[in-house]
Design an enzyme around this catalytic site. Structure first.
Site, PDB file in Angstrom:
ATOM      1  N   GLY A  11      45.159  42.768  27.927  1.00  0.00           N
ATOM      2  CA  GLY A  11      46.437  42.386  28.529  1.00  0.00           C
ATOM      3  C   GLY A  11      46.247  41.510  29.742  1.00  0.00           C
ATOM      4  O   GLY A  11      45.163  41.450  30.321  1.00  0.00           O
ATOM      5  N   GLU A  12      47.312  40.794  30.105  1.00  0.00           N
ATOM      6  CA  GLU A  12      47.247  39.953  31.290  1.00  0.00           C
ATOM      7  C   GLU A  12      48.633  39.799  31.896  1.00  0.00           C
ATOM      8  O   GLU A  12      49.651  39.945  31.225  1.00  0.00           O
ATOM      9  CB  GLU A  12      46.669  38.579  30.953  1.00  0.00           C
ATOM     10  CG  GLU A  12      47.442  37.781  29.912  1.00  0.00           C
ATOM     11  CD  GLU A  12      46.773  36.445  29.628  1.00  0.00           C
ATOM     12  OE1 GLU A  12      46.677  35.631  30.574  1.00  0.00           O
ATOM     13  OE2 GLU A  12      46.338  36.242  28.500  1.00  0.00           O
ATOM     14  N   GLY A  13      48.650  39.533  33.194  1.00  0.00           N
ATOM     15  CA  GLY A  13      49.901  39.339  33.916  1.00  0.00           C
ATOM     16  C   GLY A  13      49.771  38.158  34.844  1.00  0.00           C
ATOM     17  O   GLY A  13      48.835  37.364  34.756  1.00  0.00           O
ATOM     18  N   SER A  14      50.700  38.031  35.767  1.00  0.00           N
ATOM     19  CA  SER A  14      50.711  36.882  36.668  1.00  0.00           C
ATOM     20  C   SER A  14      49.599  36.946  37.699  1.00  0.00           C
ATOM     21  O   SER A  14      49.213  35.924  38.270  1.00  0.00           O
ATOM     22  CB  SER A  14      52.063  36.788  37.375  1.00  0.00           C
ATOM     23  OG  SER A  14      52.333  37.979  38.089  1.00  0.00           O
ATOM     24  N   PHE A  15      49.068  38.150  37.967  1.00  0.00           N
ATOM     25  CA  PHE A  15      48.070  38.294  39.018  1.00  0.00           C
ATOM     26  C   PHE A  15      46.655  38.507  38.492  1.00  0.00           C
ATOM     27  O   PHE A  15      45.702  38.430  39.248  1.00  0.00           O
ATOM     28  CB  PHE A  15      48.429  39.461  39.954  1.00  0.00           C
ATOM     29  CG  PHE A  15      49.424  39.083  41.013  1.00  0.00           C
ATOM     30  CD1 PHE A  15      49.006  38.638  42.257  1.00  0.00           C
ATOM     31  CD2 PHE A  15      50.774  39.147  40.761  1.00  0.00           C
ATOM     32  CE1 PHE A  15      49.917  38.280  43.225  1.00  0.00           C
ATOM     33  CE2 PHE A  15      51.700  38.786  41.716  1.00  0.00           C
ATOM     34  CZ  PHE A  15      51.271  38.348  42.964  1.00  0.00           C
ATOM     35  N   GLY A  16      46.495  38.803  37.226  1.00  0.00           N
ATOM     36  CA  GLY A  16      45.150  39.046  36.727  1.00  0.00           C
ATOM     37  C   GLY A  16      45.138  39.413  35.262  1.00  0.00           C
ATOM     38  O   GLY A  16      46.176  39.385  34.577  1.00  0.00           O
ATOM     39  N   VAL A  18      43.361  42.232  32.247  1.00  0.00           N
ATOM     40  CA  VAL A  18      42.787  43.561  32.055  1.00  0.00           C
ATOM     41  C   VAL A  18      41.950  43.549  30.783  1.00  0.00           C
ATOM     42  O   VAL A  18      42.391  43.086  29.730  1.00  0.00           O
ATOM     43  CB  VAL A  18      43.879  44.642  31.951  1.00  0.00           C
ATOM     44  CG1 VAL A  18      43.246  46.019  31.742  1.00  0.00           C
ATOM     45  CG2 VAL A  18      44.749  44.635  33.206  1.00  0.00           C
ATOM     46  N   LYS A  33      40.240  45.646  35.547  1.00  0.00           N
ATOM     47  CA  LYS A  33      41.258  44.707  35.996  1.00  0.00           C
ATOM     48  C   LYS A  33      40.619  43.666  36.906  1.00  0.00           C
ATOM     49  O   LYS A  33      40.034  43.994  37.936  1.00  0.00           O
ATOM     50  CB  LYS A  33      42.381  45.434  36.740  1.00  0.00           C
ATOM     51  CG  LYS A  33      43.549  44.532  37.127  1.00  0.00           C
ATOM     52  CD  LYS A  33      44.670  45.347  37.767  1.00  0.00           C
ATOM     53  CE  LYS A  33      45.868  44.481  38.120  1.00  0.00           C
ATOM     54  NZ  LYS A  33      46.959  45.268  38.752  1.00  0.00           N
ATOM     55  N   ASP A  99      12.720  25.536  38.311  1.00  0.00           N
ATOM     56  CA  ASP A  99      13.790  25.646  37.300  1.00  0.00           C
ATOM     57  C   ASP A  99      14.696  26.830  37.630  1.00  0.00           C
ATOM     58  O   ASP A  99      15.011  27.652  36.767  1.00  0.00           O
ATOM     59  CB  ASP A  99      13.185  25.810  35.904  1.00  0.00           C
ATOM     60  CG  ASP A  99      14.210  25.522  34.801  1.00  0.00           C
ATOM     61  OD1 ASP A  99      15.232  24.870  35.096  1.00  0.00           O
ATOM     62  OD2 ASP A  99      13.989  25.947  33.654  1.00  0.00           O
TER      63      ASP A  99
END
Length: 422
Positions: A11-16, A18, A33, A99
């Site tokens: 899931g995801e929302g406006s702030f982050g 999950v 999260k 390297d």
């Protein structure tokens, strides 16, 4: 974050976002999260801290429980101290890794960092003061390497700065799919600094990412920088075990003069214009060689001449030796949509997709047919190295979800809340 595996996005929302995760050693399923700090206001970050403090004290069967929380800079600081320790040991024995990059760093149990892949490493004798062979990964190469100038152990320290910057920001300091534009960025462009980076960490990176190698933060001052001071474990070595003139000691005036002399001699033996720089100049030359109509001398042209002379007299970025704490403040921006697409014009046998390179028919493939990226392309040859070592109790930093790899754009410079999933 060492104790968790990231499995899949749930899931995801406006702030982050999950992710479903699993705790190592116990198999317990958790929710991870990820909240990016980049671009957040000071008030947003303060509210996030309040949320963490509130959830930390909640223990009820009907309220989700917070198990852990992490902040990226503290994680980076732990890794930085261990990498500094590894480089200090190598440089004290006059060995250059050559390297340094995330793919060559392993994370073991308990967050132990191990540096690996010494295929390009070089042990320097007392008679060898500088090197000229160009090997490594362009994204993490110091300016003097991409210009194919003589270099010394400070090139490893530039690469260290690139790695730590990438762990915090999410991309290397200079990032593009065009190897020609990459060289130009490394040589000329200033580093862009995020506003949420602490002053102590920023000063440390500014020292490492100084374009002029003579002004770069180096030994022994590096050990005493506040960002890593008292956190670096220096391996005890007796004077009989160390070679003469280790790189970790302050060079004398005589040693500095000898190194400068060796650099000038090596530079004079190099062909005029490096392989990559010749191609760069070849692309810019037609614009200057376009035929122009002869015009009468006018006051307008005469007035423009001093301005031209002024521009020509300005020194290049690599010639400047300003202290790193005077670097101009520039805020980095997400580069996902700014990746250039002109790599295909220079290498027609490849097709570029974001940071992946897919071979077309007729192009050369690696031994195992895997896709290649700009990080694996060397300036002197296009064949990538696929024989990377593995570790029984560790994973490559490129595959470590918190740091880099497929989750890089989502997780780096994120503050993390770990909670149980019912």
């Amino acid at each position: 974050m060492d104790n968790y595996h990231v499995l899949e996005l749930i899931g995801e929302g406006s702030f982050g976002k999950v992710y479903k995760g699993r705790r190592k050693y116990s198999g317990k399923v958790v929710a991870l999260k990820f909240i990016p700090k980049l671009g957040r206001s000071k008030k947003d970050l303060e509210n996030l801290m309040k949320e963490i403090e509130i959830m930390r004290g909640l223990h009820n069967e009907n309220i989700i429980e917070m198990l852990d929380s992490f902040e990226t800079e503290k994680e980076v600081q732990v890794i930085a101290a261990q990498l500094v320790s590894a480089l200090h040991y190598l440089h004290s024995h006059r060995i250059l890794h050559k390297d340094m990059k995330p793919q060559n760093i392993l994370l073991g149990k308990g967050g132990i960092v191990k540096l690996c892949d010494f295929g390009f490493a070089r042990a320097m004798s007392l008679n060898t003061l500088v090197l000229t062979s160009i090997k490594g990964t362009p994204l993490y190469m110091a300016p003097e390497l991409v210009e194919e100038k003589p270099y010394d152990h400070t090139a490893d320290l530039w690469s260290l700065g690139c790695i730590l910057y990438e762990l915090f920001v999410g991309t290397p300091p200079f990032y593009t799919n065009s190897i020609f534009q990459l060289v130009s960025l490394i040589i000329k462009d200033p580093v862009k600094w995020p506003k949420n980076m602490s002053a102590e960490f920023k000063d440390f990176l500014q020292g490492l990412l100084t374009k002029n190698p003579r002004g770069r933060l180096s030994w022994p001052n590096l050990l005493h920088h506040p960002f890593v001071a008292e956190k670096v474990q220096v391996s005890p070595s007796s004077s009989s075990e160390l070679p003469e003139q280790p790189f970790t000691e302050e060079p004398t005036a005589k040693q500095k003069a000898a190194r400068e002399k060796a650099s000038r001699q090596k530079a004079s033996n190099l062909p005029a214009g490096t392989t990559i720089m010749r191609k760069l100049k070849g692309r810019e030359q037609p614009r200057d060689e376009s035929p122009k109509k002869q015009e009468a001398w006018t006051n307008k042209k005469a007035a423009a001449k001093p301005e031209t002379q002024k521009q020509e007299s300005e020194p290049s970025a690599t010639d400047q030796s300003e202290p790193w704490n005077s670097v101009k403040q520039v805020e980095p921006t997400p580069r996902e949509d700014r990746i250039t697409r002109d790599y295909a014009q220079e290498f027609p046998s490849v097709e570029v997709e974001s940071r992946k390179v897919v071979r077309r028919e007729g192009g050369t493939k690696g031994k195992d047919g895997l896709r290649k990226s700009i990080e694996q392309v060397k300036l002197t040859e296009e064949e990538s190295r696929t024989d990377r070592p593995t570790c029984m109790d560790g994973t490559s930093l490129l595959q470590y979800p918190l740091m880099v790899g497929n989750w890089k754009q989502l997780v780096l410079s994120f503050r993390l809340l770990v909670s149980l999933v019912d």
